[in-house]
Design a protein around this motif. Sequence first.
Motif, PDB file in Angstrom:
ATOM      1  N   VAL A 127      10.475 -94.099   8.511  1.00 32.85           N
ATOM      2  CA  VAL A 127      10.506 -93.179   9.699  1.00 32.85           C
ATOM      3  C   VAL A 127       9.272 -93.240  10.223  1.00 32.85           C
ATOM      4  CG1 VAL A 127      11.212 -90.937  10.713  1.00 32.85           C
ATOM      5  CG2 VAL A 127      12.467 -91.884   8.897  1.00 32.85           C
ATOM      6  N   ASN A 155       5.484 -86.187   6.085  1.00 32.74           N
ATOM      7  CA  ASN A 155       5.757 -84.769   6.201  1.00 32.74           C
ATOM      8  C   ASN A 155       4.359 -84.193   6.800  1.00 32.74           C
ATOM      9  OD1 ASN A 155       3.979 -85.104   3.979  1.00 32.74           O
ATOM     10  ND2 ASN A 155       5.225 -84.454   2.579  1.00 32.74           N
ATOM     11  N   GLY A 180      10.000 -88.977  13.781  1.00 27.95           N
ATOM     12  CA  GLY A 180      10.611 -87.916  12.985  1.00 27.95           C
ATOM     13  C   GLY A 180      10.990 -86.707  13.938  1.00 27.95           C
ATOM     14  N   PHE A 198      14.942 -86.116  14.121  1.00 26.15           N
ATOM     15  CA  PHE A 198      15.876 -85.602  12.848  1.00 26.15           C
ATOM     16  C   PHE A 198      16.046 -84.194  13.159  1.00 26.15           C
ATOM     17  CE2 PHE A 198      14.442 -89.652  11.522  1.00 26.15           C
ATOM     18  CZ  PHE A 198      15.469 -90.141  10.873  1.00 26.15           C
ATOM     19  N   SER A 226       4.865 -93.969   8.543  1.00 29.12           N
ATOM     20  CA  SER A 226       5.122 -94.260   7.329  1.00 29.12           C
ATOM     21  C   SER A 226       5.227 -95.659   6.912  1.00 29.12           C
ATOM     22  CB  SER A 226       6.667 -93.886   7.137  1.00 29.12           C
ATOM     23  OG  SER A 226       6.729 -92.148   7.480  1.00 29.12           O
ATOM     24  N   GLU A 264       9.622 -88.278   1.021  1.00 26.65           N
ATOM     25  CA  GLU A 264       8.465 -88.045   1.783  1.00 26.65           C
ATOM     26  C   GLU A 264       7.238 -88.763   1.302  1.00 26.65           C
ATOM     27  OE1 GLU A 264       8.109 -83.755   1.963  1.00 26.65           O
ATOM     28  OE2 GLU A 264      10.119 -83.554   2.868  1.00 26.65           O
ATOM     29  N   THR A 309       7.936 -82.075  13.412  1.00 25.21           N
ATOM     30  CA  THR A 309       9.142 -82.646  12.994  1.00 25.21           C
ATOM     31  C   THR A 309       9.706 -81.201  12.169  1.00 25.21           C
ATOM     32  OG1 THR A 309       8.139 -83.312  10.765  1.00 25.21           O
ATOM     33  CG2 THR A 309       8.282 -84.948  12.521  1.00 25.21           C
ATOM     34  N   MET A 315       9.927 -90.653   4.927  1.00 26.95           N
ATOM     35  CA  MET A 315       9.159 -89.801   6.209  1.00 26.95           C
ATOM     36  C   MET A 315       7.983 -89.310   5.945  1.00 26.95           C
ATOM     37  SD  MET A 315      12.724 -87.410   6.601  1.00 26.95           S
ATOM     38  CE  MET A 315      12.852 -87.287   4.775  1.00 26.95           C
ATOM     39  N   SER A 330       7.926 -80.961   8.671  1.00 30.73           N
ATOM     40  CA  SER A 330       6.667 -80.963   8.642  1.00 30.73           C
ATOM     41  C   SER A 330       5.940 -79.876   7.718  1.00 30.73           C
ATOM     42  CB  SER A 330       5.984 -80.848   9.876  1.00 30.73           C
ATOM     43  OG  SER A 330       6.125 -79.621  10.307  1.00 30.73           O
TER      44      SER A 330
END
Length: 406
Positions: free
Chosen positions: A278, A65, A210, A213, A282, A230, A195, A63, A198
């Motif tokens: 994700v 971040n 993202g 989620f 990414s 991440e 997200t 993911m 984040s």
Amino acid sequence: MTDPRLISIEAFDYPLPDGLIARHPLAVRDTCRLLVRHGDGSLEERVFADIAQLLSSDDMLVMNNTKVINARLRFRKGGDDQGARIEVFCLEPVAPADYERSFASRIGCSWRCFVGNSKKWKEGSVTMNVDVAGEGTVVLTARRLRHEGASSVIGFEWDNDSVTFSQIIEAAGELPIPPYLNRDTEESDLTDYQTVYSRIQGSVAAPTAGLHFTPALFESLRQRGVELRELTLHVGAGTFQPVKSETIGGHPMHSEFISVGIGLIEELARTDRRVVAVGTTSVRTLESLYWLGVRASRGESLDELPQWYSYDGHPTAMSRKEAMGCLLDRLRKDGSDVLTADTRIIIAPGYRYRVVEAMVTNFHQPKSTLLLLVSAFTGGDWRRMYDLAMEREFRFLSYGDACLLL
């Protein structure tokens, strides 16, 4: 194989009804619809929370971040309510060029920015009073240092050296939401357009796949045995720019900053887990890592990955693990535990994925580079997916529904 630079962008147009563009997200993030494209090409409709059953204990979910910053600053010429409105949209730091150092600056900094109503600001400075929590009123001054194409380099100064630039934009700026939403930023967007994971400031747009989620869904994934990892790519404004040239080769791909810890690279060098990305950010980062590994093996610079590097006479049989090993060797030689670089990589039909084996993504705009990326992954099968999604009235774009491509 056709040179991707010769592909007509018209082949990636489709009629997106305005009524299918989601203006706001659902109240519960993981209750959105999920269109699953299985490895055999079959399509299935699920609910996003079902992703915990669709992934396996052999998967690694990666993911982005990044955190969206309050990038839009609205000044008034002359510093009063009667002056012309000047909008400064922060894109990326120039001095210091490092995001962390720029946000931590207490003296001043400069950023590459878009300037709205630029004709009204030909010279001099613009100012605004900023109420910073715990510090009182701070006077923020912006000066245009130079033009750079469609953007400008703006120098920022403020009159309180106990205040950081991060605090300034948090207090004075506005969270930018996608232009195609055709509405002003609302209070709910401050939460909805981030997200839940984040944490690294720098993006001017959210990695929207993202957004679906939730903490409860992450717990279900952990119980399933899915490894969660991440990385960071700071999303630039270029992500919203459609391809305007007749062919893909005429489109200048925007540059975005990536940062990846050595631990993830080490894991990619040794694991046999399936890599599930994700979001397209990414995807772009993970695929960039492979080609940066190729550059490392050839003694080339890792500062930037050129747009067409993977197509321009660089055929390689190097495996993912080998590429990551070369990248690790370079990082260890340089004494670095974090890889940072700017990537301009474009992933278009004809591209062979080297790292990503599955992805979560939203439904993208017509004629966008993100749609090209999806087409490359699905072997050109994107239109069948999008036709079905429109027929069943899925919600499109940033606040819309999602796809799982296996």
